[in-house]
Scaffold this active site. Structure first.
Site, PDB file in Angstrom:
ATOM      1  N   LYS A  55       0.790  -1.240   0.000  1.00 34.21           N
ATOM      2  CA  LYS A  55       0.000   0.000   0.000  1.00 34.21           C
ATOM      3  C   LYS A  55       0.817   1.282   0.000  1.00 34.21           C
ATOM      4  CE  LYS A  55      -3.423  -0.876  -0.590  1.00 34.21           C
ATOM      5  NZ  LYS A  55      -3.769  -1.431  -1.935  1.00 34.21           N
ATOM      6  N   HIS A  92       6.999  -7.421  -2.280  1.00 32.44           N
ATOM      7  CA  HIS A  92       6.752  -6.775  -0.981  1.00 32.44           C
ATOM      8  C   HIS A  92       7.688  -7.368   0.076  1.00 32.44           C
ATOM      9  CE1 HIS A  92       3.379  -4.477  -2.274  1.00 32.44           C
ATOM     10  NE2 HIS A  92       2.497  -5.447  -2.332  1.00 32.44           N
ATOM     11  N   SER A 144      -4.602   2.749   4.496  1.00 27.85           N
ATOM     12  CA  SER A 144      -4.785   2.162   3.163  1.00 27.85           C
ATOM     13  C   SER A 144      -4.801   0.632   3.251  1.00 27.85           C
ATOM     14  CB  SER A 144      -3.652   2.636   2.252  1.00 27.85           C
ATOM     15  OG  SER A 144      -3.807   2.137   0.957  1.00 27.85           O
ATOM     16  N   ARG A 150      -8.440   4.168  -4.032  1.00 33.36           N
ATOM     17  CA  ARG A 150      -9.388   4.606  -3.011  1.00 33.36           C
ATOM     18  C   ARG A 150      -9.412   6.124  -2.894  1.00 33.36           C
ATOM     19  NH1 ARG A 150      -9.377   5.420   2.441  1.00 33.36           N
ATOM     20  NH2 ARG A 150      -7.107   5.543   2.288  1.00 33.36           N
TER      21      ARG A 150
HETATM   22  P1  A3P Z   1      -5.212   4.757  -0.752  1.00 37.87           P
HETATM   23  O1  A3P Z   1      -5.816   3.481  -0.243  1.00 37.87           O
HETATM   24  O2  A3P Z   1      -4.746   5.649   0.363  1.00 37.87           O
HETATM   25  O3  A3P Z   1      -6.092   5.474  -1.703  1.00 37.87           O
HETATM   26  P2  A3P Z   1      -0.354  -0.195  -3.712  1.00 37.87           P
HETATM   27  O4  A3P Z   1      -0.353  -0.045  -5.188  1.00 37.87           O
HETATM   28  O5  A3P Z   1       1.010  -0.300  -3.120  1.00 37.87           O
HETATM   29  O6  A3P Z   1      -1.279  -1.255  -3.270  1.00 37.87           O
HETATM   30  O7  A3P Z   1      -0.878   1.195  -3.106  1.00 37.87           O
HETATM   31  C1  A3P Z   1      -2.213   1.587  -3.239  1.00 37.87           C
HETATM   32  C2  A3P Z   1      -2.361   2.988  -2.721  1.00 37.87           C
HETATM   33  O8  A3P Z   1      -1.748   3.900  -3.650  1.00 37.87           O
HETATM   34  C3  A3P Z   1      -3.835   3.411  -2.617  1.00 37.87           C
HETATM   35  O9  A3P Z   1      -3.887   4.375  -1.561  1.00 37.87           O
HETATM   36  C4  A3P Z   1      -4.029   4.058  -3.978  1.00 37.87           C
HETATM   37  O10 A3P Z   1      -5.146   4.897  -4.069  1.00 37.87           O
HETATM   38  C5  A3P Z   1      -2.716   4.835  -4.089  1.00 37.87           C
HETATM   39  N1  A3P Z   1      -2.430   5.232  -5.477  1.00 37.87           N
HETATM   40  C6  A3P Z   1      -2.323   4.451  -6.568  1.00 37.87           C
HETATM   41  N2  A3P Z   1      -2.117   5.208  -7.658  1.00 37.87           N
HETATM   42  C7  A3P Z   1      -2.080   6.487  -7.245  1.00 37.87           C
HETATM   43  C8  A3P Z   1      -1.929   7.741  -7.912  1.00 37.87           C
HETATM   44  N3  A3P Z   1      -1.778   7.817  -9.217  1.00 37.87           N
HETATM   45  N4  A3P Z   1      -1.946   8.863  -7.160  1.00 37.87           N
HETATM   46  C9  A3P Z   1      -2.114   8.810  -5.820  1.00 37.87           C
HETATM   47  N5  A3P Z   1      -2.284   7.654  -5.128  1.00 37.87           N
HETATM   48  C10 A3P Z   1      -2.271   6.505  -5.843  1.00 37.87           C
END
Ligand code: A3P
Length: 300
Positions: free
Chosen positions: A52, A114, A144, A262
């Site tokens: 995340k 990870h 998150s 999200r």
């Molecule tokens: P949130 O749950 O806070 O929205 P991962 O890819 O490591 O699983 O991380 C997911 C997190 O990165 C989520 O956070 C997601 O919304 C955020 N995320 C992915 N792409 C993004 C972007 N282009 N800009 C900002 N946040 C992003």
């Protein structure tokens, strides 16, 4: 006619167990020998994160930098999770990240993990591969992760927010302690120069600047036009709309519970932490984060 392998899959929530001192679930340890024996190539790029922290975001940026111009059809036909295999993930009979990585036709291969630094297959170090590590402040990271665990049907049951937060502080999360993860990789960077350690908060603050730094690390020099295009495509709203990056094709996620894309914000933790939880968290944080050269921003 192709058979959907997920149809045969018994999707159910798993239990954490201690794996060489790190909390894990079997989906990420079942293929351990093959993961450990994975043969990296010198031009492989490893994208490493605690879950995340912005893995999908950086994966997409790298994929566009390397392949956005040369194979545009890839952008509309292959989900990012297949373009950038998740090395240690093994969901039988669907497949393993190791097989996906071994079958990647691209050069370089972009590979996601990870794993805490001590579990990374040694061939990545032996081959002097470049590593892009992304870290996110603990408070937004745990929020998150909480919503992700609610929606992801193979993760352990998250329970309520308060108990989840305490489990995070104890490191009882899949892939272990956030504190150990970010510190372990930070320490590795002191002795292994080919790690580019990035922060989610910096990416939110100025994505273009962070792409420039990435290009510098990777030795890439895209045109100004290309960079502008990439910066636009990787904005949150565009990735949320894009079925190749919003994970809408991922059958283990339940979108009725939460979207994958999200909020994408810095500071959403303020909507989750009570004042008392915040004080307790800060107190505990100071004890665990002794290396003051590693600093996170919880607001920007
Ligand atoms: P949130 O749950 O806070 O929205 P991962 O890819 O490591 O699983 O991380 C997911 C997190 O990165 C989520 O956070 C997601 O919304 C955020 N995320 C992915 N792409 C993004 C972007 N282009 N800009 C900002 N946040 C992003």
């Amino acid at each position: 006619m192709s058979v959907d392998p997920y149809k045969k899959l018994d999707i159910r929530r798993t239990q954490l167990f201690d794996f060489h001192g790190v909390s894990m679930t079997h989906y990420f340890t079942d293929n351990w020998e093959n993961v450990q024996n994975f043969q990296a190539r010198p031009d492989d790029i490893l994208i490493a994160t605690y879950p995340k922290a912005g893995t999908t975001w950086v994966s997409y940026i790298l994929d566009l930098l390397y392949f956005g111009q040369t194979s545009p059809e890839r952008q509309t036909s292959i989900p990012i999770i297949d373009r950038v295999p998740f090395l240690e993930k093994t969901i039988l009979p669907v497949g393993s990240g190791v097989d996906l990585a071994n079958n990647l036709p691209t050069s370089p291969r972009l590979i996601k993990t990870h794993l805490p630094v001590q579990f990374v297959p040694k061939s990545f170090w032996e081959q002097s591969c470049r590593v892009v590590y992304v870290a996110r402040n603990a408070k937004d990271n745990v929020v998150s992760y909480f919503h992700f665990d609610r929606m992801t049907q193979i993760q352990p049951e998250p329970g309520d927010w308060s108990s989840y937060l305490h489990r995070f502080m104890e490191g009882k999360m899949v892939f272990g302690s956030w504190y150990d993860h970010v510190n372990g990789w930070w320490k590795k960077k002191q002795t292994y120069s080919k790690i580019h350690y990035m922060f989610f908060e910096d990416m939110v603050e100025d994505t273009g600047r962070e792409i420039d730094k990435l290009c510098c690390f990777l030795g890439l020099s895209p045109s100004a036009e290309e960079k502008k295009q990439i910066t636009g495509r990787v904005q949150f709203d565009n990735m949320k709309k894009n079925d190749m990056t919003n994970q809408s094709t991922n059958p283990i996620l339940d979108f009725k519970i939460s979207p994958f894309m999200r909020k994408g914000k810095v500071g959403d933790w303020k909507n989750h932490f009570t004042v008392a939880q915040n004080e307790e968290f800060d107190e505990d944080y100071k004890k665990k984060m002794k290396d003051l050269s590693l600093q996170f921003r919880t607001v920007i």
